[in-house]
Design a protein around this motif. Structure first.
Motif, PDB file in Angstrom:
ATOM      1  N   GLU A  78       5.476  -7.616   9.176  1.00  0.00           N
ATOM      2  CA  GLU A  78       4.051  -7.289   9.182  1.00  0.00           C
ATOM      3  C   GLU A  78       3.812  -5.814   8.947  1.00  0.00           C
ATOM      4  O   GLU A  78       3.050  -5.155   9.637  1.00  0.00           O
ATOM      5  N   GLY A 135       2.450  -2.555   6.962  1.00  0.00           N
ATOM      6  CA  GLY A 135       1.184  -2.255   6.294  1.00  0.00           C
ATOM      7  C   GLY A 135       1.379  -1.734   4.892  1.00  0.00           C
ATOM      8  O   GLY A 135       0.426  -1.366   4.230  1.00  0.00           O
ATOM      9  N   GLU A 136       2.625  -1.673   4.443  1.00  0.00           N
ATOM     10  CA  GLU A 136       2.877  -1.190   3.101  1.00  0.00           C
ATOM     11  C   GLU A 136       3.855  -2.103   2.413  1.00  0.00           C
ATOM     12  O   GLU A 136       4.593  -2.840   3.050  1.00  0.00           O
ATOM     13  N   LYS A 152      -9.224  -4.441   1.596  1.00  0.00           N
ATOM     14  CA  LYS A 152      -8.742  -5.773   1.243  1.00  0.00           C
ATOM     15  C   LYS A 152      -8.568  -5.919  -0.261  1.00  0.00           C
ATOM     16  O   LYS A 152      -7.580  -6.515  -0.728  1.00  0.00           O
ATOM     17  N   THR A 187      -7.002 -10.739   7.459  1.00  0.00           N
ATOM     18  CA  THR A 187      -6.798 -10.216   8.820  1.00  0.00           C
ATOM     19  C   THR A 187      -6.703  -8.696   8.855  1.00  0.00           C
ATOM     20  O   THR A 187      -6.556  -8.126   9.933  1.00  0.00           O
ATOM     21  N   LEU A 188      -6.767  -8.040   7.706  1.00  0.00           N
ATOM     22  CA  LEU A 188      -6.626  -6.577   7.667  1.00  0.00           C
ATOM     23  C   LEU A 188      -7.871  -5.898   8.245  1.00  0.00           C
ATOM     24  O   LEU A 188      -9.003  -6.298   7.958  1.00  0.00           O
ATOM     25  N   LYS A 189      -7.643  -4.851   9.046  1.00  0.00           N
ATOM     26  CA  LYS A 189      -8.761  -4.119   9.646  1.00  0.00           C
ATOM     27  C   LYS A 189      -8.912  -2.729   9.021  1.00  0.00           C
ATOM     28  O   LYS A 189     -10.013  -2.265   8.806  1.00  0.00           O
ATOM     29  N   TYR A 190      -7.783  -2.058   8.776  1.00  0.00           N
ATOM     30  CA  TYR A 190      -7.843  -0.659   8.364  1.00  0.00           C
ATOM     31  C   TYR A 190      -7.507  -0.455   6.897  1.00  0.00           C
ATOM     32  O   TYR A 190      -7.575   0.655   6.398  1.00  0.00           O
ATOM     33  N   THR A 191      -7.121  -1.498   6.199  1.00  0.00           N
ATOM     34  CA  THR A 191      -6.732  -1.408   4.797  1.00  0.00           C
ATOM     35  C   THR A 191      -7.800  -2.082   3.950  1.00  0.00           C
ATOM     36  O   THR A 191      -8.345  -3.118   4.339  1.00  0.00           O
ATOM     37  N   TYR A 196      -5.442  -4.047  -1.293  1.00  0.00           N
ATOM     38  CA  TYR A 196      -4.267  -4.808  -0.846  1.00  0.00           C
ATOM     39  C   TYR A 196      -3.997  -5.977  -1.794  1.00  0.00           C
ATOM     40  O   TYR A 196      -2.873  -6.178  -2.257  1.00  0.00           O
ATOM     41  N   ARG A 241      -3.215 -13.067   4.247  1.00  0.00           N
ATOM     42  CA  ARG A 241      -3.102 -12.002   5.245  1.00  0.00           C
ATOM     43  C   ARG A 241      -4.194 -10.949   5.025  1.00  0.00           C
ATOM     44  O   ARG A 241      -4.576 -10.256   5.975  1.00  0.00           O
ATOM     45  N   SER A 242      -4.675 -10.855   3.812  1.00  0.00           N
ATOM     46  CA  SER A 242      -5.704  -9.837   3.540  1.00  0.00           C
ATOM     47  C   SER A 242      -6.958 -10.074   4.393  1.00  0.00           C
ATOM     48  O   SER A 242      -7.689  -9.139   4.695  1.00  0.00           O
TER      49      SER A 242
END
Length: 165
Positions: A160, A162-163, A123, A117-121, A126, A114-115
């Protein structure tokens, strides 16, 4: 011949004797005919008896086959009953132990994937948090706690978020 017997008396006596003999012959003929009919009837009775014996023997053999079939079906029923009990036992054990190494590894890999697909976090951050969480709980021995952590990770995936929970 007796001298006081007249020819008429002798004729009458001869006629009576002839009639008795004819009557006796008729009786003998009737008995012979009845005897020949009896032989036919006895022959048919014998055939019927042989047929009946054959049918009885076939029925006995069929009964033995059915007995063997019933015994076999009873064995199968016992085996099915044992299988059902064993299946219920395994199902109960699976319900109790949903946690498994495979499930944990699958959750770990899915979270790491899933990392991508992250846009604002970040990677790397995460992935680091994911690794830290898994490292933190890898020594758990309590089955309920293991299951709780696995459920928590799956909840995170499904929602899903974000935390981490």
């Amino acid at each position: 011949m007796n001298s006081n017997v007249t020819p008429n008396t002798a004729k009458l006596h001869l006629a009576n004797s002839s009639q008795v003999n004819v009557s006796d012959i008729t009786t003998v003929v009737n008995q012979i005919l009845k005897g020949s009919n009896s032989a036919v009837i006895l022959g048919k009775s014998q055939q019927n008896l042989v047929t009946s014996e054959t049918n009885i023997n076939n029925s006995v053999q069929t009964f033995h086959k059915f007995s063997a079939l019933v015994t076999h079906l009873n064995y199968q029923q016992e085996a099915i009953t044992k299988s059902i009990k064993q299946t219920e036992l395994v199902t109960a054990q699976l319900d109790m132990v949903q946690w498994s190494r495979t499930a944990v590894l699958h959750l770990y890999r899915t979270l790491l994937q899933r990392s991508h697909t992250l846009k604002y976090t970040d990677k790397n951050h995460y992935k680091g948090v994911i690794r830290a969480e898994f490292e933190k709980y890898k020594t758990l021995t309590d089955q309920k706690e293991k299951q709780h952590q696995l459920d928590k990770g799956n909840f995170y995936l499904k929602n899903e978020r974000g935390e981490l929970v």
